[in-house]
Design an enzyme around this catalytic site. Structure first.
Site, short mmCIF file in Angstrom:
data_model
loop_
_atom_site.label_atom_id
_atom_site.label_comp_id
_atom_site.label_asym_id
_atom_site.label_seq_id
_atom_site.Cartn_x
_atom_site.Cartn_y
_atom_site.Cartn_z
N ASP A 293 0.91 -1.19 0.06
CA ASP A 293 -0.08 0.10 -0.15
C ASP A 293 0.91 1.19 0.04
O ASP A 293 2.00 1.39 0.53
CB ASP A 293 -0.81 0.00 1.18
CG ASP A 293 -1.93 -1.00 1.29
OD1 ASP A 293 -2.14 -1.87 0.45
OD2 ASP A 293 -2.97 -1.08 2.14
N LYS B 114 -7.51 2.80 -4.47
CA LYS B 114 -8.33 2.84 -3.49
C LYS B 114 -8.72 4.07 -2.73
O LYS B 114 -7.91 5.10 -2.79
CB LYS B 114 -7.57 2.09 -2.04
CG LYS B 114 -8.30 1.83 -0.86
CD LYS B 114 -7.28 1.05 0.17
CE LYS B 114 -8.06 0.84 1.44
NZ LYS B 114 -7.21 0.32 2.31
N LYS C 142 -10.74 -0.33 -5.02
CA LYS C 142 -11.08 -0.65 -3.56
C LYS C 142 -11.62 0.46 -2.87
O LYS C 142 -10.95 1.44 -2.32
CB LYS C 142 -9.87 -1.12 -2.88
CG LYS C 142 -10.54 -1.64 -1.35
CD LYS C 142 -9.15 -2.35 -0.84
CE LYS C 142 -9.53 -3.05 0.62
NZ LYS C 142 -8.38 -3.65 1.20
#
Length: 182
Positions: free
Chosen positions: A19, A82, A118
């Protein structure tokens, strides 16, 4: 005694996903090249691991910024984009998720490369999740209805799913002692 060994980089330790939170300060001040180069550098370290770039869409302020961040992340090598860490005031919304879904759909049409999405934070009920799944299917298409390309980031959603499952099997909802408290 020997000093402790330095920590192993996540990829060397077996991580299959990394991430990276978008540098919103640089992005919002228009330093897009800096943001692009940072994402590119992280992608270079990922090896076979997938890179997920997190935007904090609620802090990007405009739809144009969300669309621009989506393209910037994808062009720099993001495998997944995301909406949020889920720790800010505004997280996943249908509107900001729609923009990201349009971006991944258009990116694949232009490059042939599929990118995952996401939405995270704020999706609390099974009914909310169904709305997002319809949005995915109608915007990006059926190809994204797979956990390799679309996932929810919502621990409270899991609680609701568990309670719905209990209701289906017993006719009653579970009490709060049977799910985690966020």
């Amino acid at each position: 005694a020997l000093p402790p060994a330095p920590p192993r980089p996540p990829v060397a330790a077996g991580a299959d996903e990394i991430d990276r939170v978008l540098d919103r300060g640089a992005f919002l001040s228009g330093r897009y090249l800096k943001v692009y180069e940072e994402i590119l550098a992280v992608k270079a370290e990922c090896g076979r691991a997938r890179l997920k770039v997190i935007f904090e869409t609620g802090e990007l302020s405009t739809y144009d910024n969300i669309r621009r961040a989506s393209w910037l992340g994808m062009l720099a090598g993001a495998d997944f984009i995301k909406t949020s860490t889920g720790k800010v005031g505004v997280n996943a919304t249908p509107a900001n998720t729609l923009l990201m879904l349009e971006a991944v759909r258009d990116f694949r049409a232009q490059t042939g490369v599929q990118i995952g999405v996401k939405p995270a934070g704020g999706i609390r009920t099974s009914k909310d999740a169904v709305k997002f799944l319809v949005l995915v299917n109608e915007t990006a298409g059926e190809d994204w209805l797979d956990n390799h390309w679309f996932r929810f980031g919502a621990s409270s959603l899991l609680n609701d799913l568990l309670m719905q499952r209990q209701k289906l099997s017993t006719g009653r909802y579970s009490g709060p002692d049977y799910v985690t408290v966020d």
